[in-house]
Design a protein around this motif. Sequence first.
Motif, PDB file in Angstrom:
ATOM      1  N   TRP A  13       0.563  -1.213  -0.530  1.00 11.62           N
ATOM      2  CA  TRP A  13      -0.318  -0.291  -0.297  1.00 11.62           C
ATOM      3  C   TRP A  13       1.386   1.443  -0.251  1.00 11.62           C
ATOM      4  N   ALA A  14       2.224   1.031   0.452  1.00  9.85           N
ATOM      5  CA  ALA A  14       2.998   2.208   0.983  1.00  9.85           C
ATOM      6  C   ALA A  14       3.454   2.772  -1.431  1.00  9.85           C
ATOM      7  N   GLU A  15       3.611   1.694  -1.062  1.00  8.08           N
ATOM      8  CA  GLU A  15       4.075   1.361  -2.916  1.00  8.08           C
ATOM      9  C   GLU A  15       3.422   1.796  -3.515  1.00  8.08           C
ATOM     10  N   ARG A  16       1.857   2.107  -3.422  1.00  2.48           N
ATOM     11  CA  ARG A  16       1.152   2.140  -4.907  1.00  2.48           C
ATOM     12  C   ARG A  16       0.673   3.601  -4.352  1.00  2.48           C
ATOM     13  N   PHE A  17       0.628   3.974  -2.998  1.00  7.57           N
ATOM     14  CA  PHE A  17       1.025   5.376  -3.020  1.00  7.57           C
ATOM     15  C   PHE A  17       1.780   6.609  -2.635  1.00  7.57           C
ATOM     16  N   GLY A  18       2.891   5.697  -3.457  1.00  9.80           N
ATOM     17  CA  GLY A  18       4.071   6.427  -3.185  1.00  9.80           C
ATOM     18  C   GLY A  18       4.233   7.628  -1.946  1.00  9.80           C
ATOM     19  N   LEU A  19       3.861   6.222  -0.792  1.00  4.95           N
ATOM     20  CA  LEU A  19       4.505   6.988   0.433  1.00  4.95           C
ATOM     21  C   LEU A  19       5.622   6.130   1.236  1.00  4.95           C
ATOM     22  N   ASP A  20       6.477   5.065  -0.114  1.00  8.11           N
ATOM     23  CA  ASP A  20       7.966   5.031  -0.387  1.00  8.11           C
ATOM     24  C   ASP A  20       8.884   5.660  -0.721  1.00  8.11           C
ATOM     25  N   LEU A  21       8.638   6.274  -0.967  1.00  5.57           N
ATOM     26  CA  LEU A  21       9.539   7.477  -1.740  1.00  5.57           C
ATOM     27  C   LEU A  21       9.712   8.799  -1.500  1.00  5.57           C
ATOM     28  N   PRO A  22      11.179   9.853  -1.432  1.00  6.02           N
ATOM     29  CA  PRO A  22      10.461  10.831  -1.499  1.00  6.02           C
ATOM     30  C   PRO A  22      10.391  11.446  -1.712  1.00  6.02           C
ATOM     31  N   ALA A  23      10.250  13.305  -1.407  1.00  8.27           N
ATOM     32  CA  ALA A  23       9.317  14.188  -1.498  1.00  8.27           C
ATOM     33  C   ALA A  23       9.509  14.159  -3.645  1.00  8.27           C
ATOM     34  N   SER A  24      10.396  14.656  -3.827  1.00  8.32           N
ATOM     35  CA  SER A  24      10.714  14.612  -5.783  1.00  8.32           C
ATOM     36  C   SER A  24      10.052  13.594  -6.234  1.00  8.32           C
ATOM     37  N   LYS A  25      10.213  12.371  -5.901  1.00 14.64           N
ATOM     38  CA  LYS A  25       9.548  11.624  -6.531  1.00 14.64           C
ATOM     39  C   LYS A  25       7.826  10.876  -6.315  1.00 14.64           C
ATOM     40  N   ARG A  26       8.266  11.421  -5.324  1.00 16.91           N
ATOM     41  CA  ARG A  26       6.195  11.181  -4.872  1.00 16.91           C
ATOM     42  C   ARG A  26       5.469  12.392  -5.888  1.00 16.91           C
ATOM     43  N   PHE A  27       5.515  13.355  -6.679  1.00 16.73           N
ATOM     44  CA  PHE A  27       5.502  14.332  -7.995  1.00 16.73           C
ATOM     45  C   PHE A  27       4.454  12.913  -8.756  1.00 16.73           C
ATOM     46  N   SER A  28       5.465  11.933  -9.367  1.00 21.75           N
ATOM     47  CA  SER A  28       4.595  11.442 -10.438  1.00 21.75           C
ATOM     48  C   SER A  28       3.485  10.761  -9.780  1.00 21.75           C
ATOM     49  N   PHE A  29       3.100  10.106  -8.546  1.00 22.62           N
ATOM     50  CA  PHE A  29       2.059   9.837  -8.119  1.00 22.62           C
ATOM     51  C   PHE A  29       0.853  10.832  -8.301  1.00 22.62           C
ATOM     52  N   ILE A  30       1.672  12.145  -7.020  1.00 23.97           N
ATOM     53  CA  ILE A  30       0.404  12.699  -6.159  1.00 23.97           C
ATOM     54  C   ILE A  30      -0.386  14.100  -8.224  1.00 23.97           C
ATOM     55  N   LEU A  31       0.585  13.576  -8.800  1.00 17.43           N
ATOM     56  CA  LEU A  31       0.552  14.540 -10.348  1.00 17.43           C
ATOM     57  C   LEU A  31      -0.928  14.214 -11.043  1.00 17.43           C
ATOM     58  N   GLU A  32      -1.284  12.939 -10.713  1.00 19.97           N
ATOM     59  CA  GLU A  32      -1.869  11.988 -11.468  1.00 19.97           C
ATOM     60  C   GLU A  32      -3.222  11.319 -11.131  1.00 19.97           C
ATOM     61  N   ASP A  33      -3.438  12.228  -9.871  1.00 19.48           N
ATOM     62  CA  ASP A  33      -4.460  12.276  -8.493  1.00 19.48           C
ATOM     63  C   ASP A  33      -5.381  13.976  -8.961  1.00 19.48           C
ATOM     64  N   THR A  34      -5.312  14.182 -10.160  1.00 21.22           N
ATOM     65  CA  THR A  34      -6.024  15.195 -10.623  1.00 21.22           C
ATOM     66  C   THR A  34      -6.784  15.491  -9.266  1.00 21.22           C
ATOM     67  N   ASP A  35      -7.934  14.897  -9.101  1.00 16.39           N
ATOM     68  CA  ASP A  35      -9.104  15.236  -8.306  1.00 16.39           C
ATOM     69  C   ASP A  35      -8.822  15.887  -7.020  1.00 16.39           C
ATOM     70  N   ASN A  36      -7.462  15.926  -6.584  1.00 17.10           N
ATOM     71  CA  ASN A  36      -6.839  16.606  -5.611  1.00 17.10           C
ATOM     72  C   ASN A  36      -6.250  17.441  -5.426  1.00 17.10           C
ATOM     73  N   TRP A  37      -5.919  18.059  -6.901  1.00 15.46           N
ATOM     74  CA  TRP A  37      -5.434  19.294  -6.806  1.00 15.46           C
ATOM     75  C   TRP A  37      -6.577  20.543  -7.061  1.00 15.46           C
ATOM     76  N   ASN A  38      -5.971  21.399  -6.724  1.00 15.83           N
ATOM     77  CA  ASN A  38      -6.943  22.423  -6.672  1.00 15.83           C
ATOM     78  C   ASN A  38      -6.131  23.835  -7.065  1.00 15.83           C
ATOM     79  N   TYR A  39      -6.948  24.643  -7.988  1.00 10.05           N
ATOM     80  CA  TYR A  39      -6.036  26.055  -9.077  1.00 10.05           C
ATOM     81  C   TYR A  39      -6.329  27.115  -8.658  1.00 10.05           C
ATOM     82  N   ASN A  40      -5.842  27.810  -8.619  1.00  7.05           N
ATOM     83  CA  ASN A  40      -6.486  29.257  -7.055  1.00  7.05           C
ATOM     84  C   ASN A  40      -7.250  29.938  -8.653  1.00  7.05           C
TER      85      ASN A  40
END
Length: 389
Positions: A166-193
């Motif tokens: 589960w940690a791998e699936r959500f990128g929680l095993d990665l440093p912040a710089s590499k986590r971006f690849s995973f969270i970018l794809e989760d567009t529903d949770n990005w809020n633009y101004n």
Amino acid sequence: MLYAIRGYMHEIVSNLISKNCEGLWWDFKQKFHDELYDFLHDIICLANVIHDGERYLIFGISDELDVVGLDSENKSYTQADILDFLRQQPFAENNAPNINLKFIKYQDKDIAILTIENERVKPYFLTKEIKSRGKVLRAGTIYSRVRDTNTPKDSCANPRDIKAMWAERFGLDLPASKRFSFILEDTDNWNYNGINVAFYALDPDFTIEIGDTEFEGGQYWWQNSLIEKPIKYNYILKFKNTIMHEVPVVHFQNENLCIPFPGIEFVTHPEKRDGLNASFYCDLFYFTKGTLQYSLFLHLRKIESETPSFSSPITSQIKPPIIELPFYIVNDDQELKDLEMRFLEAYKEFAQNQDEIVKDSIYQGKINDRWQLERVFSEWAFEILSKSI
């Protein structure tokens, strides 16, 4: 290309047999499973192991690691058989392991190698139980392997491995710089101004800032010979206000088409001493799956449309498209190398038939600069190569 693939698979088999054992991410079978139910269990177990690489089921190897080959009288499966079977199974989120089956000659024997791709979407599990001859693959149960042994069908993977999946699936095993690849794809949770800043709602320490325009146009044909010239700026990806990445983006404003700047392979060009004496720049533009650039590509496509398109040629999703970008999307470096070889062969064919191809192009034989010639080649090559994929 086929010869190279067979050589690569031959090397994999030799390396695994030389280990003199089965292991966490590889297993040997003397023949194909008589029951697809047992085959499914093996695939799930291997797909769920924590290993940074592909996993292998090799058929035609005995328990003593002798190469016995596959007997034509025993049951056999094709890749289509296995893919169809996996698609029919009740995997959670319809998330089935990706597999590839190859048959090769090894020590003058026919063997088969089932490759299970390593994807960060573990754990794979079923939402409905499957029964066969009194045995059950249980719904919601996560199966894996410990060393060379599968999780029994009536048991479950150990909690430590499940946590790691589960940690791998959500990128929680990665440093912040590499986590971006995973969270970018989760567009529903990005809020633009609405202007030039966004934050990730599940962890607001991750932010995006859209930089100022740096220039219009550029040095490549698609920046100069289309109906408009794109502008270029950066997506600045930050964690706790520290810049992790600056990713160049190109934006055709009137076309409503915005994508990351593609990767480029300079296959041949006038200055390259390769004997081809190229008259223009033969450049291959691409995105590689699993990279930060590709994750941003998915992000930008998703925020534009509820039904985004990730295929190529890449076009506007907002209006009837005028611009079509013949950029390739590849799975990995090996696929890119294979594509380069085919791209070079396409160039040689184009060079032999250039006048005729240009005559049939949008320019009807009237080429004014090298950018137009490069456009004709790129669009022609894309059409030719797409037919052979």
